[in-house]
Design an enzyme around this catalytic site. Structure first.
Site, short mmCIF file in Angstrom:
data_model
loop_
_atom_site.label_atom_id
_atom_site.label_comp_id
_atom_site.label_asym_id
_atom_site.label_seq_id
_atom_site.Cartn_x
_atom_site.Cartn_y
_atom_site.Cartn_z
N ARG A 168 58.94 43.27 115.69
CA ARG A 168 60.41 43.24 115.64
C ARG A 168 60.99 43.96 116.86
N GLU A 199 51.38 53.54 80.27
CA GLU A 199 50.24 54.47 80.16
C GLU A 199 50.70 55.92 80.14
N ARG A 239 47.27 70.49 78.18
CA ARG A 239 45.90 70.11 77.76
C ARG A 239 44.87 70.43 78.84
C1 ST9 Z 1 50.00 50.91 78.05
C2 ST9 Z 1 49.26 49.84 78.79
O1 ST9 Z 1 51.02 51.42 78.44
C3 ST9 Z 1 49.77 49.48 80.15
C4 ST9 Z 1 48.86 48.64 81.02
C5 ST9 Z 1 47.78 47.95 80.31
C6 ST9 Z 1 46.77 47.31 81.16
C7 ST9 Z 1 45.56 46.96 80.36
C8 ST9 Z 1 44.43 46.41 81.12
C9 ST9 Z 1 43.73 47.28 82.09
C10 ST9 Z 1 43.02 48.45 81.54
C11 ST9 Z 1 41.57 48.33 81.50
C12 ST9 Z 1 41.02 49.23 80.49
C13 ST9 Z 1 39.62 48.91 80.15
C14 ST9 Z 1 39.05 50.00 79.34
C15 ST9 Z 1 37.66 50.28 79.56
C16 ST9 Z 1 37.20 51.63 79.63
C17 ST9 Z 1 35.72 51.77 79.84
C18 ST9 Z 1 35.16 53.11 80.04
N1 ST9 Z 1 42.69 62.67 77.13
O2 ST9 Z 1 47.89 66.34 72.18
P1 ST9 Z 1 47.74 65.65 70.87
C19 ST9 Z 1 43.73 62.50 72.10
S1 ST9 Z 1 49.27 51.39 76.57
C20 ST9 Z 1 41.89 62.37 76.10
O3 ST9 Z 1 47.84 66.47 69.63
P2 ST9 Z 1 49.92 64.04 69.93
C21 ST9 Z 1 42.71 63.49 71.58
O4 ST9 Z 1 41.82 62.79 70.75
C22 ST9 Z 1 50.32 52.63 75.88
N2 ST9 Z 1 42.30 62.40 74.82
O5 ST9 Z 1 48.72 64.43 70.88
C23 ST9 Z 1 43.59 64.45 70.81
O6 ST9 Z 1 42.88 65.18 69.84
P3 ST9 Z 1 42.22 66.60 70.23
C24 ST9 Z 1 50.06 53.93 76.49
C25 ST9 Z 1 43.55 62.77 74.57
O7 ST9 Z 1 51.00 65.04 70.02
C26 ST9 Z 1 44.57 63.51 70.16
O8 ST9 Z 1 44.81 62.49 71.16
N3 ST9 Z 1 50.74 54.95 75.78
C27 ST9 Z 1 44.43 63.13 75.59
O9 ST9 Z 1 49.40 63.68 68.58
C28 ST9 Z 1 45.87 64.16 69.78
O10 ST9 Z 1 46.33 64.89 70.88
C29 ST9 Z 1 50.59 56.22 76.12
O11 ST9 Z 1 49.87 56.55 77.05
C30 ST9 Z 1 43.95 63.05 76.92
N4 ST9 Z 1 44.71 63.30 77.98
O12 ST9 Z 1 50.38 62.69 70.65
C31 ST9 Z 1 51.31 57.22 75.26
N5 ST9 Z 1 45.62 63.45 75.05
O13 ST9 Z 1 43.31 67.45 70.78
C32 ST9 Z 1 51.75 58.42 76.01
C33 ST9 Z 1 45.49 63.29 73.72
O14 ST9 Z 1 41.66 67.10 68.95
N6 ST9 Z 1 51.88 59.53 75.13
N7 ST9 Z 1 44.24 62.89 73.42
O15 ST9 Z 1 41.19 66.30 71.26
C34 ST9 Z 1 50.92 60.53 75.05
O16 ST9 Z 1 49.92 60.50 75.75
C35 ST9 Z 1 51.21 61.67 74.12
O17 ST9 Z 1 50.99 62.87 74.79
C36 ST9 Z 1 50.35 61.62 72.83
C37 ST9 Z 1 50.91 62.74 71.94
C38 ST9 Z 1 50.53 60.29 72.15
C39 ST9 Z 1 48.87 61.84 73.12
P1 FAD Z 2 60.22 56.63 75.40
O1 FAD Z 2 59.02 57.25 74.79
O2 FAD Z 2 61.36 56.29 74.52
O3 FAD Z 2 60.72 57.54 76.59
C1 FAD Z 2 62.06 57.50 77.13
C2 FAD Z 2 62.21 58.63 78.14
O4 FAD Z 2 62.08 59.89 77.47
C3 FAD Z 2 61.14 58.63 79.22
O5 FAD Z 2 61.72 59.03 80.45
C4 FAD Z 2 60.15 59.68 78.76
O6 FAD Z 2 59.46 60.31 79.84
C5 FAD Z 2 61.04 60.66 78.04
N1 FAD Z 2 60.31 61.32 76.95
C6 FAD Z 2 59.91 60.80 75.76
N2 FAD Z 2 59.27 61.71 75.03
C7 FAD Z 2 59.24 62.84 75.77
C8 FAD Z 2 58.72 64.15 75.56
N3 FAD Z 2 58.06 64.47 74.44
N4 FAD Z 2 58.89 65.06 76.54
C9 FAD Z 2 59.53 64.75 77.69
N5 FAD Z 2 60.05 63.53 77.93
C10 FAD Z 2 59.91 62.59 77.00
N6 FAD Z 2 52.04 49.75 75.33
C11 FAD Z 2 50.90 49.37 74.70
O7 FAD Z 2 50.57 49.89 73.64
N7 FAD Z 2 50.09 48.43 75.24
C12 FAD Z 2 50.38 47.81 76.42
O8 FAD Z 2 49.60 46.98 76.88
C13 FAD Z 2 51.59 48.17 77.09
N8 FAD Z 2 51.96 47.53 78.23
C14 FAD Z 2 53.22 47.77 78.74
C15 FAD Z 2 53.70 46.96 79.77
C16 FAD Z 2 55.01 47.12 80.21
C17 FAD Z 2 55.51 46.23 81.29
C18 FAD Z 2 55.84 48.12 79.65
C19 FAD Z 2 57.25 48.30 80.10
C20 FAD Z 2 55.35 48.93 78.66
C21 FAD Z 2 54.05 48.76 78.18
N9 FAD Z 2 53.57 49.52 77.12
C22 FAD Z 2 52.41 49.17 76.50
C23 FAD Z 2 54.38 50.58 76.55
C24 FAD Z 2 54.42 51.83 77.41
O9 FAD Z 2 53.22 52.53 77.35
C25 FAD Z 2 55.61 52.66 76.95
O10 FAD Z 2 56.77 51.98 77.39
C26 FAD Z 2 55.58 54.07 77.49
O11 FAD Z 2 54.50 54.79 76.94
C27 FAD Z 2 56.91 54.82 77.21
O12 FAD Z 2 57.37 54.63 75.90
P2 FAD Z 2 58.88 54.14 75.64
O13 FAD Z 2 59.12 52.96 76.49
O14 FAD Z 2 59.08 53.99 74.21
O15 FAD Z 2 59.78 55.31 76.20
#
Ligand code: ST9
Ligand code: FAD
Length: 610
Positions: free
Chosen positions: A328, A450, A463
């Site tokens: 450019r 995630e 953690r």
């Molecule tokens: C999503 C998918 O968003 C998006 C893209 C999908 C693409 C899919 C395809 C590609 C992927 C390919 C994958 C292939 C797989 C193959 C693998 C092969 C090797 N680390 O702190 P606590 C566990 S999906 C490990 O009390 P709360 C642990 O067991 C949606 N473990 O939590 C623990 O017990 P303990 C994704 C952990 O207050 C227990 O959980 N959504 C970890 O009850 C309870 O822990 C999210 O990611 C860790 N870092 O719940 C949700 N942390 O303590 C995000 C917890 O006894 N929210 N555990 O060991 C959170 O992560 C929250 O902090 C929460 C809180 C749900 C864990």
């Molecule tokens: P909320 O949890 O409502 O969060 C809203 C806002 O509040 C965010 O800014 C967040 O950071 C904040 N917040 C919430 N709680 C807290 C807290 N405790 N402390 C501080 N801040 C906080 N899920 C699956 O299970 N499988 C899938 O394959 C998958 N694929 C996805 C693909 C796309 C394109 C999208 C958009 C989402 C997908 N998800 C999937 C869901 C995704 O993991 C969630 O959207 C994500 O974890 C956030 O949850 P939420 O959208 O309900 O936002």
């Protein structure tokens, strides 16, 4: 022409010249994968990505998958089908699988080097192709029945999904309400609605295996509240013969909506309904109620994948911007301001140079962060494969770095792509003639799914640092201190690194102080900790990336001193290392001051004052 631009040279530099990964290759569990084979793999996959995998990327963004409410099914556009088929036919996805599932079992660092290429070329294709890899989790945690299921997932290349999110359960997975009812034959029937499910339906694989978190009902001792009451069920789209994998009748799990999104449109994001008028039959994984821990095996991999995707997009974004900037012509050189002065390419302008070096240094720093993290996965893998003692420290360091890979890479990539790479194109960057506007749209999701960046920050502090009692972060700090002790050529930047490392330690001190206070007389001090967790994640990213870039800079500077023929490559590495350190590290000290000044005042403010 393909939008995709790769930097295989930099991947090889990191793997072999900085991280010494060649020492693992051609020996022990990687006996069949020597350095030559690894380099051939990178080259061949790069060619496949250029010629085939990247081809549907733009067309299918404009005309994305469609949903038919009558058949409750999704049709993927033809270009994506072809890109997907080319990747599956190439068999390169087997590098991620263990030998017991007919995988090539490459060391994790090499896997992530290869996966970067697919994620840069067409991230949706990687996501659609992940079924066999999910099979690994089923195999690892499964009963004999599940191991057979896993084998079908690999042999028949089924699709797979991770199913956690519900309308009222996003970050708070434990609020999920989908239920599972035990049947007399030992199977379960699931009922509920999940949303945002990636690859929830597609017409490229004969079957899809959904890995679903649901709460068992009516069975004593299981199914309590929160994440610990969730179990993981395998719910197939089509029922199948367990021995042969041959398909039988349709199961009662249907996609009931396809989301319209800002970006990553080729990847279907679906509402999935279980058991509405027809039973949704599921198998309890491993016949054990340990759903959240089992699902986290998938999540850990997926978080690493998201960070790698963000980095890969930042890299191809930079390389596209660089190519454009070199051609450019606009304006005159600052030193020749006359109206009739010759016009120059924009790379002659200092601000464009600033922007290009910011892009180069950041994309390369993020790549180093991914591959450095993967080098700890190598240690865990090596111990597992050789039957050596489990490498607990490597596992802890990997755990510590995962939220940084996910959170830091995604935040840096998305902003870099918008504020620098697209900007390099001027107004043209806003057009669909170039891939940048799509990259920006496609990369934004990486900060969200995630686990959002806020969730990564909390995971990091509570953690991976507090619960770990500082073991992993202490080990990383020691490694950086040892590097500084050894000295080197980039002295001024090393001095910056030493100060920034102290600042991170200072920030941790502040946060631990507030944490302690909250456990005593002032519970509200916990709010102050929460005001700093995302900040900590970002500064830790800055410091670890600066350390890695300086390490790479020292290697490059040694190569230059030895008299390499690749002068441009290595002087670029030295310059990028200095630039990254100089532009990131001084800000870490300001962040410490901001962290020190935090008070829980805004938590006292009524919502109505916002
Ligand atoms: C999503 C998918 O968003 C998006 C893209 C999908 C693409 C899919 C395809 C590609 C992927 C390919 C994958 C292939 C797989 C193959 C693998 C092969 C090797 N680390 O702190 P606590 C566990 S999906 C490990 O009390 P709360 C642990 O067991 C949606 N473990 O939590 C623990 O017990 P303990 C994704 C952990 O207050 C227990 O959980 N959504 C970890 O009850 C309870 O822990 C999210 O990611 C860790 N870092 O719940 C949700 N942390 O303590 C995000 C917890 O006894 N929210 N555990 O060991 C959170 O992560 C929250 O902090 C929460 C809180 C749900 C864990
Ligand atoms: P909320 O949890 O409502 O969060 C809203 C806002 O509040 C965010 O800014 C967040 O950071 C904040 N917040 C919430 N709680 C807290 C807290 N405790 N402390 C501080 N801040 C906080 N899920 C699956 O299970 N499988 C899938 O394959 C998958 N694929 C996805 C693909 C796309 C394109 C999208 C958009 C989402 C997908 N998800 C999937 C869901 C995704 O993991 C969630 O959207 C994500 O974890 C956030 O949850 P939420 O959208 O309900 O936002």
């Amino acid at each position: 022409m393909s939008h995709y631009k790769s930097n295989v040279r930099d991947i090889e530099f990191n793997l072999f010249e900085v991280l010494g990964r060649d020492e693992l290759l051609g020996t022990g569990p990687a006996e069949d994968m020597d350095r030559d084979t690894a380099e051939t793999a990178l080259k061949e996959l790069d060619t496949l990505c250029t010629e085939k995998v990247s081809l549907g990327f733009e067309d299918d963004d404009r005309v994305p998958p469609t949903y038919d409410p009558d058949s409750k099914s999704i049709t993927v556009p033809d270009s994506t089908k072809k890109a997907f088929k080319s990747y599956m036919d190439s068999e390169w996805w087997r590098v991620e699988l263990p030998t017991e599932l007919e995988g090539l079992n490459a060391p994790p660092s090499l896997r992530w080097g290869l996966i970067e290429l697919v994620l840069a070329a067409n991230p949706a294709v990687y996501m659609y192709s992940a079924g066999p890899k999910f099979g690994q989790v089923v195999h690892r945690n499964g009963t004999e029945r599940d191991k057979k299921i896993a084998q079908h997932m690999v042999d028949r290349q089924w699709g797979a999904t991770m199913v956690l999110t519900e309308p009222d359960a996003g970050s708070d997975v434990g609020a999920g309400r989908t239920k599972a009812f035990l049947q007399e034959d030992g199977t379960w029937h699931l009922e509920g609605v999940k949303r945002f499910i990636t690859s929830g339906d597609q017409d490229m694989t004969e079957n899809i295996m959904h890995l679903v978190l649901a709460r068992p009902v009516g069975v004593e001792g299981v199914g309590g509240p929160g994440t610990k009451g969730l179990s993981l069920f395998l719910v197939p789209k089509y029922m199948f013969d367990l021995e042969t994998g041959d398909l039988k009748e349709r199961n009662g799990v249907y996609v009931t909506n396809l989301e319209k999104k800002m970006g990553l449109k080729v990847s279907s994001t679906c509402e999935v309904t279980f058991g509405d008028g027809q039973p949704a039959v599921g198998y309890l994984l491993g016949e054990s109620h340990d759903g959240i821990a089992q699902m986290f095996q998938v999540i850990e991999h997926a978080r690493m994948m998201v960070g790698t995707k963000a980095m890969a997009t930042a890299s191809t974004g930079y390389l596209n911007a660089l190519e454009y900037a070199k051609t450019r012509v606009q304006g005159a050189d600052l030193l020749t301001p006359g109206k009739d002065a010759p016009r120059v390419t924009i790379t002659h302008h200092p601000d464009v140079r600033r922007s290009l070096m910011t892009q180069k240094a950041t994309a390369e720093a993020l790549r180093m962060l991914v591959l450095y993290t993967a080098s700890f996965q190598d240690r865990v893998w090596w111990a597992e494969e050789t039957g050596a003692e489990h490498d607990t420290l490597a596992e802890k360091i990997n755990d510590l770095l995962l939220p940084v890979v996910k959170g830091y890479c995604s935040e840096k990539a998305w902003t870099l792509l918008g504020t620098e790479s697209l900007q390099t194109f001027g107004g043209s960057g806003f057009l669909q003639d170039y891939p940048l506007e799509q990259y920006v749209r496609d990369a934004k999701i990486d900060t969200l799914y995630e686990g959002t960046t806020a969730i990564q920050g909390q995971d990091l502090f509570f953690r991976k640092i507090v619960k770990d009692q500082g073991v992993a972060i202490g080990a990383v700090a020691e490694e950086i201190e040892a590097f500084l002790q050894a000295g080197g050529e980039l002295k001024a930047e090393q001095a910056l690194l030493a100060k920034a490392l102290e600042a991170v330690q200072g920030m941790l001190g502040v946060m631990f102080g507030h944490l302690q206070e909250s456990q005593g007389s002032n519970p509200k001090a916990l709010y102050t900790v929460g005001l700093n967790t995302s900040r900590l994640l970002m500064v830790l990213g800055d410091v670890v990336c600066s350390y890695l870039m300086l390490r790479a800079g020292e290697v490059a500077s040694a190569r230059l001193a030895e008299g390499t023929t690749e002068t441009d490559f290595y002087s670029g590495k030295v310059a990028a290392a200095k630039w990254f350190a100089q532009t990131h590290l001084p800000k870490v000290i300001s962040e410490l001051k901001i962290a020190q000044a935090q008070t829980p005042d805004i938590m006292e403010l009524p919502e109505s004052a916002f």
